[in-house]
Motif scaffolding. Structure first.
Motif, PDB file in Angstrom:
ATOM      1  N   UNK A   1       0.871  -1.185   0.000  1.00 59.37           N
ATOM      2  CA  UNK A   1       0.000   0.000   0.000  1.00 59.37           C
ATOM      3  C   UNK A   1       0.901   1.227   0.000  1.00 59.37           C
ATOM      4  N   UNK A   2       0.933   1.970  -1.112  1.00 57.74           N
ATOM      5  CA  UNK A   2       1.897   3.061  -1.241  1.00 57.74           C
ATOM      6  C   UNK A   2       1.318   4.219  -2.044  1.00 57.74           C
ATOM      7  N   UNK A   3       1.876   5.404  -1.836  1.00 66.39           N
ATOM      8  CA  UNK A   3       1.468   6.603  -2.562  1.00 66.39           C
ATOM      9  C   UNK A   3       2.628   7.058  -3.436  1.00 66.39           C
ATOM     10  N   UNK A   4       2.379   7.191  -4.741  1.00 69.80           N
ATOM     11  CA  UNK A   4       3.422   7.555  -5.690  1.00 69.80           C
ATOM     12  C   UNK A   4       3.076   8.887  -6.365  1.00 69.80           C
ATOM     13  N   UNK A   5       4.068   9.465  -6.990  1.00 69.47           N
ATOM     14  CA  UNK A   5       3.871  10.728  -7.704  1.00 69.47           C
ATOM     15  C   UNK A   5       3.126  10.490  -9.018  1.00 69.47           C
ATOM     16  N   UNK A   6       2.195  11.373  -9.314  1.00 66.78           N
ATOM     17  CA  UNK A   6       1.460  11.295 -10.579  1.00 66.78           C
ATOM     18  C   UNK A   6       2.231  12.112 -11.610  1.00 66.78           C
ATOM     19  N   UNK A   7       3.032  11.415 -12.430  1.00 69.13           N
ATOM     20  CA  UNK A   7       3.866  12.136 -13.392  1.00 69.13           C
ATOM     21  C   UNK A   7       3.007  12.645 -14.548  1.00 69.13           C
ATOM     22  N   UNK A   8       3.442  13.718 -15.247  1.00 68.96           N
ATOM     23  CA  UNK A   8       2.626  14.358 -16.294  1.00 68.96           C
ATOM     24  C   UNK A   8       2.117  13.408 -17.375  1.00 68.96           C
ATOM     25  N   UNK A   9       2.977  12.470 -17.858  1.00 66.99           N
ATOM     26  CA  UNK A   9       2.555  11.550 -18.915  1.00 66.99           C
ATOM     27  C   UNK A   9       1.390  10.674 -18.466  1.00 66.99           C
TER      28      UNK A   9
END
Length: 420
Positions: free
Chosen positions: A276-284
């Motif tokens: 269960x993790x939170x990642x960055x939402x990259x532009x692409x």
């Protein structure tokens, strides 16, 4: 126990069920003393409808007679005075099936499905014709089964190890219940685990792959696994409610799994706490998601009442709102990669490729561990780090230059001594 239940008169309640045109014997009750669930079933192989009324009546009477024997057998199993008498007529396969039913409540649906496939489709069909009693099962019987799987059926050693785990757990339960004197599976030589080495695709090959599957059902899960190294179930189970467009975050908090009957289930509890993790939402990825959302809104208007709103929160759905099946992802991915000339590449290779490519691009181990959702950094290092040939050559060049530098320093030192 005998004071509470008079074995002379008591029989476990049972019934006859008509299923798929045959009579089946059923016991489904609660143990009157321990309150445990007792469930057993057996096909009589007797047809409900035959060519004549006389034959129909014979089959019906025979089914009733077998039900009586079936009830007597299992009553003796649960209420016999002596441990020996209690198991003398219980076959290993009967106990194995009973054990499988008893553990159902404590397992995840996907795990239970794996157990059922191993036990019902492989282990029981092998042992049933041999009529081996539970208390007469020996290590040699189990060893012969493993040899049969490996040599005649050409089963992968890792799969046989899973069979071993099922048999071992079943016999351990029998040992705790004092139905056997030892766990014979502990005496068997397991096959050695086959080390898995996944193929790694370069970023350029991954992008070529994505281009070739644009606008297909395979595109969605493949895209997310390519960009984030997600497991198949995590990619297929991404939810719109876990996308935070405002704060540019993507939460990996759901996985799509198959139940015992192959039904698709959203499971909010992941493999481990670290999964269960939170990642960055990259532009692409953000751009891609917005395009997907727009398409899905158009599809809802197009399909109207026939659109499947049950999975409205799932991102990876078909045009009509149905979920994309996990088996489809696996099979179609291998089919596409084979056409592209990539040998022995399957969906999980995307995760391995992500790890190797990102490490090669400069991510350190701790960062990779977080992105992949591993509870231990050793898992990241041991399983998902595939050095690219280019990286190995660069390392060799560093070694070569270091050694040359050392040799040059020795020569320069000697020259200075000669001058003096």
């Amino acid at each position: 126990m005998n004071e509470a239940i008079n074995l002379k008169n008591y029989l476990l309640p049972g019934r006859i069920r008509k299923k798929d045109g045959y009579y089946h014997l059923i016991i489904d009750t609660i143990h009157p003393i321990t309150k445990e669930k007792i469930r057993h079933s057996e096909s009589t192989k007797l047809k409900v409808i035959e060519e004549s009324k006389r034959k129909n009546l014979e089959n019906e009477n025979e089914a009733k007679y077998r039900l009586k024997l079936f009830r007597e057998k299992w009553t003796k199993f649960y209420f016999s005075n002596s441990k020996k008498d209690g198991v003398e007529n219980i076959y290993f396969t009967d106990y194995l099936e009973n054990w499988l039913n008893s553990i159902k409540a404590g397992l995840q649906p996907s795990t239970m499905r794996g157990y059922s496939i191993n036990v019902k489709r492989v282990i029981i069909p092998y042992f049933k014709p041999k009529n081996i009693l539970l208390n007469e099962l020996k290590a040699r019987h189990i060893q012969e089964f493993y040899t049969y799987c490996l040599t005649e059926k050409k089963v992968n050693p890792n799969t046989v190890i899973r069979y071993h785990a099922n048999i071992c757990k079943c016999l351990q339960t029998a040992l705790k219940q004092e139905l056997v004197l030892s766990n014979q599976a502990d005496l068997v030589d397991k096959p050695k685990k086959k080390v898995y080495v996944a193929k790694v695709l370069s970023i350029s090959k991954l992008l070529t792959l994505l281009k070739s599957i644009e606008s297909t059902h395979l595109e969605l899960p493949t895209f997310f696994s390519t960009y984030y190294g997600l497991r198949r179930g995590e990619a297929a189970g991404l939810l719109w409610s876990n996308i935070d467009f405002k704060n540019k975050k993507i939460i990996i908090g759901n996985t799509l799994i198959e139940g015992e009957k192959r039904e698709l289930i959203n499971r909010k509890s992941l493999k481990t706490k670290s999964s269960y993790r939170t990642l960055e939402l990259i532009p692409e990825v953000e751009k891609f998601l917005l395009e997907v959302k727009e398409k899905q809104e158009k599809n809802k208007k197009l399909f109207k009442s026939s659109y499947n709103y049950k999975y409205n929160d799932n991102i990876c759905v078909k045009e009509n709102g149905d979920l994309i099946k996990l088996d489809y992802i696996t099979k179609k991915f291998k089919e596409i990669t084979r056409k592209l000339g990539y040998d022995d590449v399957h969906f999980h290779c995307l995760r391995h490729s992500f790890a190797t490519n990102m490490y090669d691009a400069g991510m350190d181990m701790k960062e990779l561990q977080m992105w992949l959702g591993h509870s231990s950094i050793s898992t990241t290092m041991d399983l998902y780090l595939h050095f690219l040939e280019k990286r190995i050559k660069e390392s060799a060049k560093i070694l070569e230059n270091a050694m040359k530098k050392g040799e040059t320093e020795i020569i320069e030192t000697n020259d200075e001594k000669d001058k003096k």
